[in-house]
Design a protein around this motif. Sequence first.
Motif, PDB file in Angstrom:
ATOM      1  N   SER A 101      20.794   8.216   8.525  1.00 49.83           N
ATOM      2  CA  SER A 101      19.973   7.188   7.722  1.00 49.83           C
ATOM      3  C   SER A 101      20.915   6.414   6.720  1.00 49.83           C
ATOM      4  CB  SER A 101      18.975   7.961   7.091  1.00 49.83           C
ATOM      5  OG  SER A 101      18.027   7.060   6.218  1.00 49.83           O
ATOM      6  N   ILE A 102      21.625   7.129   5.966  1.00 45.20           N
ATOM      7  CA  ILE A 102      22.410   6.272   4.908  1.00 45.20           C
ATOM      8  C   ILE A 102      23.502   5.502   5.708  1.00 45.20           C
ATOM      9  CG2 ILE A 102      24.204   6.761   3.338  1.00 45.20           C
ATOM     10  CD1 ILE A 102      21.438   7.884   2.479  1.00 45.20           C
ATOM     11  N   ASP A 103      23.926   5.946   6.783  1.00 39.21           N
ATOM     12  CA  ASP A 103      25.161   5.152   7.472  1.00 39.21           C
ATOM     13  C   ASP A 103      24.684   4.235   7.992  1.00 39.21           C
ATOM     14  OD1 ASP A 103      27.682   6.060   6.886  1.00 39.21           O
ATOM     15  OD2 ASP A 103      27.649   7.429   8.767  1.00 39.21           O
ATOM     16  N   ASP A 147       0.737  -1.124  -0.143  1.00 36.08           N
ATOM     17  CA  ASP A 147      -0.010  -0.093  -0.029  1.00 36.08           C
ATOM     18  C   ASP A 147       0.916   1.099   0.086  1.00 36.08           C
ATOM     19  OD1 ASP A 147       0.816  -0.891   2.430  1.00 36.08           O
ATOM     20  OD2 ASP A 147      -0.705   0.321   3.423  1.00 36.08           O
ATOM     21  N   ARG A 148       2.017   1.297   0.163  1.00 39.82           N
ATOM     22  CA  ARG A 148       3.213   2.150   0.610  1.00 39.82           C
ATOM     23  C   ARG A 148       4.207   2.092  -0.763  1.00 39.82           C
ATOM     24  NH1 ARG A 148      -0.277   4.682   1.216  1.00 39.82           N
ATOM     25  NH2 ARG A 148      -0.570   5.980   3.144  1.00 39.82           N
ATOM     26  N   LEU A 149       3.758   1.014  -1.767  1.00 42.49           N
ATOM     27  CA  LEU A 149       4.704   0.642  -2.845  1.00 42.49           C
ATOM     28  C   LEU A 149       6.197   0.368  -2.207  1.00 42.49           C
ATOM     29  CD1 LEU A 149       4.009   3.717  -5.510  1.00 42.49           C
ATOM     30  CD2 LEU A 149       2.959   1.407  -5.281  1.00 42.49           C
ATOM     31  N   GLN A 164      14.701   8.314 -10.677  1.00 42.22           N
ATOM     32  CA  GLN A 164      15.820   8.839  -9.840  1.00 42.22           C
ATOM     33  C   GLN A 164      15.012   9.847  -9.346  1.00 42.22           C
ATOM     34  OE1 GLN A 164      18.763   7.517  -9.077  1.00 42.22           O
ATOM     35  NE2 GLN A 164      18.393   5.941 -10.269  1.00 42.22           N
ATOM     36  N   ALA A 165      14.182   9.760  -8.374  1.00 36.04           N
ATOM     37  CA  ALA A 165      13.347  10.965  -7.762  1.00 36.04           C
ATOM     38  C   ALA A 165      13.976  11.816  -6.844  1.00 36.04           C
ATOM     39  CB  ALA A 165      12.061  10.132  -7.082  1.00 36.04           C
ATOM     40  N   PHE A 166      15.000  11.608  -6.523  1.00 40.79           N
ATOM     41  CA  PHE A 166      15.698  12.463  -5.610  1.00 40.79           C
ATOM     42  C   PHE A 166      15.767  13.911  -5.825  1.00 40.79           C
ATOM     43  CE2 PHE A 166      17.660   8.324  -5.997  1.00 40.79           C
ATOM     44  CZ  PHE A 166      17.831   7.900  -4.669  1.00 40.79           C
ATOM     45  N   CYS A 219       9.703  -0.655  -5.269  1.00 44.18           N
ATOM     46  CA  CYS A 219      10.153   0.054  -4.250  1.00 44.18           C
ATOM     47  C   CYS A 219      10.030   1.412  -4.711  1.00 44.18           C
ATOM     48  CB  CYS A 219      11.352  -0.379  -3.708  1.00 44.18           C
ATOM     49  SG  CYS A 219      12.037   0.714  -2.125  1.00 44.18           S
ATOM     50  N   ALA A 220       9.421   2.426  -3.635  1.00 44.86           N
ATOM     51  CA  ALA A 220       9.208   3.797  -3.819  1.00 44.86           C
ATOM     52  C   ALA A 220      10.462   4.563  -3.118  1.00 44.86           C
ATOM     53  CB  ALA A 220       7.805   4.248  -3.812  1.00 44.86           C
ATOM     54  N   GLY A 221      11.534   3.662  -2.833  1.00 43.10           N
ATOM     55  CA  GLY A 221      12.737   4.351  -2.096  1.00 43.10           C
ATOM     56  C   GLY A 221      12.250   4.760  -0.565  1.00 43.10           C
ATOM     57  N   GLN A 222      12.837   5.751   0.153  1.00 44.98           N
ATOM     58  CA  GLN A 222      12.390   5.981   1.399  1.00 44.98           C
ATOM     59  C   GLN A 222      11.080   6.259   1.624  1.00 44.98           C
ATOM     60  OE1 GLN A 222      14.351   6.217   4.512  1.00 44.98           O
ATOM     61  NE2 GLN A 222      12.512   6.997   5.205  1.00 44.98           N
ATOM     62  N   ASP A 223      10.342   5.959   2.678  1.00 41.85           N
ATOM     63  CA  ASP A 223       9.037   6.325   3.144  1.00 41.85           C
ATOM     64  C   ASP A 223       9.195   7.703   3.658  1.00 41.85           C
ATOM     65  OD1 ASP A 223       6.603   6.929   4.548  1.00 41.85           O
ATOM     66  OD2 ASP A 223       6.352   4.935   5.004  1.00 41.85           O
ATOM     67  N   LEU A 224       8.505   8.551   2.733  1.00 40.24           N
ATOM     68  CA  LEU A 224       8.638  10.123   3.036  1.00 40.24           C
ATOM     69  C   LEU A 224       7.602  10.489   4.131  1.00 40.24           C
ATOM     70  CD1 LEU A 224       8.875  11.482  -0.551  1.00 40.24           C
ATOM     71  CD2 LEU A 224      10.947  11.142   1.234  1.00 40.24           C
ATOM     72  N   ALA A 225       6.611   9.516   4.575  1.00 41.78           N
ATOM     73  CA  ALA A 225       5.933   9.788   5.544  1.00 41.78           C
ATOM     74  C   ALA A 225       6.940   9.910   6.856  1.00 41.78           C
ATOM     75  CB  ALA A 225       4.814   8.933   5.833  1.00 41.78           C
ATOM     76  N   ASP A 226       8.085   9.224   6.812  1.00 39.95           N
ATOM     77  CA  ASP A 226       8.767   9.144   7.996  1.00 39.95           C
ATOM     78  C   ASP A 226       9.614  10.332   8.169  1.00 39.95           C
ATOM     79  OD1 ASP A 226       7.800   6.606   8.932  1.00 39.95           O
ATOM     80  OD2 ASP A 226       9.646   5.589   8.670  1.00 39.95           O
ATOM     81  N   ARG A 227       9.576  11.154   7.239  1.00 41.05           N
ATOM     82  CA  ARG A 227      10.272  12.399   7.040  1.00 41.05           C
ATOM     83  C   ARG A 227       9.628  13.621   7.340  1.00 41.05           C
ATOM     84  NH1 ARG A 227      13.396   9.366   7.856  1.00 41.05           N
ATOM     85  NH2 ARG A 227      15.238   8.121   6.983  1.00 41.05           N
ATOM     86  N   ALA A 228       8.357  13.578   7.512  1.00 42.90           N
ATOM     87  CA  ALA A 228       7.726  14.688   7.817  1.00 42.90           C
ATOM     88  C   ALA A 228       7.888  15.358   9.018  1.00 42.90           C
ATOM     89  CB  ALA A 228       6.121  14.081   7.789  1.00 42.90           C
ATOM     90  N   ASP A 241      18.471  13.528  10.406  1.00 41.23           N
ATOM     91  CA  ASP A 241      19.934  13.707  10.122  1.00 41.23           C
ATOM     92  C   ASP A 241      19.823  12.423   8.755  1.00 41.23           C
ATOM     93  OD1 ASP A 241      22.576  13.110   9.596  1.00 41.23           O
ATOM     94  OD2 ASP A 241      23.122  12.669  11.641  1.00 41.23           O
ATOM     95  N   LEU A 242      19.905  12.691   7.869  1.00 37.78           N
ATOM     96  CA  LEU A 242      19.965  12.001   6.524  1.00 37.78           C
ATOM     97  C   LEU A 242      21.067  11.277   6.436  1.00 37.78           C
ATOM     98  CD1 LEU A 242      17.685  13.892   3.730  1.00 37.78           C
ATOM     99  CD2 LEU A 242      16.984  12.284   5.754  1.00 37.78           C
ATOM    100  N   GLY A 243      22.045  11.913   6.894  1.00 35.07           N
ATOM    101  CA  GLY A 243      23.650  11.235   6.777  1.00 35.07           C
ATOM    102  C   GLY A 243      23.476   9.797   7.717  1.00 35.07           C
ATOM    103  N   ASN A 256      21.354   2.376   7.468  1.00 35.92           N
ATOM    104  CA  ASN A 256      20.518   1.777   6.741  1.00 35.92           C
ATOM    105  C   ASN A 256      20.749   1.422   5.099  1.00 35.92           C
ATOM    106  OD1 ASN A 256      18.645   1.720   8.798  1.00 35.92           O
ATOM    107  ND2 ASN A 256      17.913   3.633   8.288  1.00 35.92           N
ATOM    108  N   TYR A 257      21.129   2.604   4.379  1.00 33.59           N
ATOM    109  CA  TYR A 257      21.126   2.379   2.864  1.00 33.59           C
ATOM    110  C   TYR A 257      22.494   1.792   2.748  1.00 33.59           C
ATOM    111  CZ  TYR A 257      16.513   4.413   2.192  1.00 33.59           C
ATOM    112  OH  TYR A 257      15.426   4.573   2.447  1.00 33.59           O
ATOM    113  N   ARG A 258      23.547   2.348   3.209  1.00 31.17           N
ATOM    114  CA  ARG A 258      24.913   1.962   2.789  1.00 31.17           C
ATOM    115  C   ARG A 258      25.027   0.462   3.202  1.00 31.17           C
ATOM    116  NH1 ARG A 258      29.682   2.882   6.176  1.00 31.17           N
ATOM    117  NH2 ARG A 258      31.668   2.919   4.648  1.00 31.17           N
TER     118      ARG A 258
END
Length: 263
Positions: free
Chosen positions: A84-86, A23-25, A135-137, A62-71, A80-82, A88-90
């Motif tokens: 999040s990268i360290d 439901d959140r892609l 590349q929605a960034f 997958c639609a990337g990061q859940d932006l609802a978590d970024r509100a 701190d997105l850095g 989770n994504y990295r």
Amino acid sequence: MSYEQIRFESSGGIARIKLNRPDRLNSFTTQMHEELRDALRRVGDDASARVLLLTGEGRGFCAGQDLADRAVAPGDTPVDLGASIDNNYRPLVLALRNLALPVVCAVNGVAAGAGANIALACDIVIATRSASFIQAFCRIGLIPDAGGTFFLPRLVGSARAMGLALLGDKLTAEQAQEWGLIWKCVDDEAFASEVDALLAHFAQAPTGGLAAVKRALHASAGNTLEEQLALERDAQRTLGRSADYREGVAAFLAKRPPNFTGR
Ligand code: T3D
């Protein structure tokens, strides 16, 4: 660990991870990252696993990061997105790249933001014709992460990488195949059977040799020709002592199909 936001199963040499927030892609939450890390660790520890499938539930990959978590409300401390990268994504990208078996990504629908680049971190990307890559960034003022700035220029060249990253346009699966971004785009009706055939192939393959192929091709991006030739020599020396190499040669000479054990 039990899973709520992914599904995981492993049998017959085939491990399967399905992102499971349709439901959140299938966008990424912290919980989904935790579950993915745990499942990938299990695959890495499982000597019987010969191939990993990564795919998504429902109409999206997958639609990337859940932006609802970024509100964040005005006045709140920004996320701190850095970190999040360290956190989770990295680790996710590195875990996929470092697994000593082929990782097949079956892109079943839209792959956007980090969702697109996680697919590109896999070894074989097969997409259904109705899938797309975005590349929605840049639409939200960020740069391609999850390895996007590494993978894109290497796969499609800098002109196309720049266009994709600066414009954030949708690239169809067909175009993605034409541009060399992915291995293959297949008709929606044939998608499931083509993915199954790939998995069945890899489940019987000389897995140790394929893991060495992955390592060698990944290393080539940062090596000179001299260094790469030395790496090839060292890898062949090791693989030449493997049971699968001996089986492959014996099967060829006996004109019979090989029976690889993956070692
Ligand atoms: O933050 C950090 O940790 C840093 C790392 C960032 C990595 C990133 O990935 S940043 C990029 C984040 N992703 C995006 O910007 C993509 C956002 N999504 C879209 O642009 C569109 O949803 C798609 C182009 C992917 C698909 O469009 P469409 O029209 O097929 O579907 P839709 O209607 O937009 O989405 C369906 C539902 O999923 C919808 O919810 P609703 O209206 O049914 O309640 C939509 O809000 C939700 N959804 C889609 N993507 C996300 C999402 N919800 C939260 N986060 C999302 N990324």
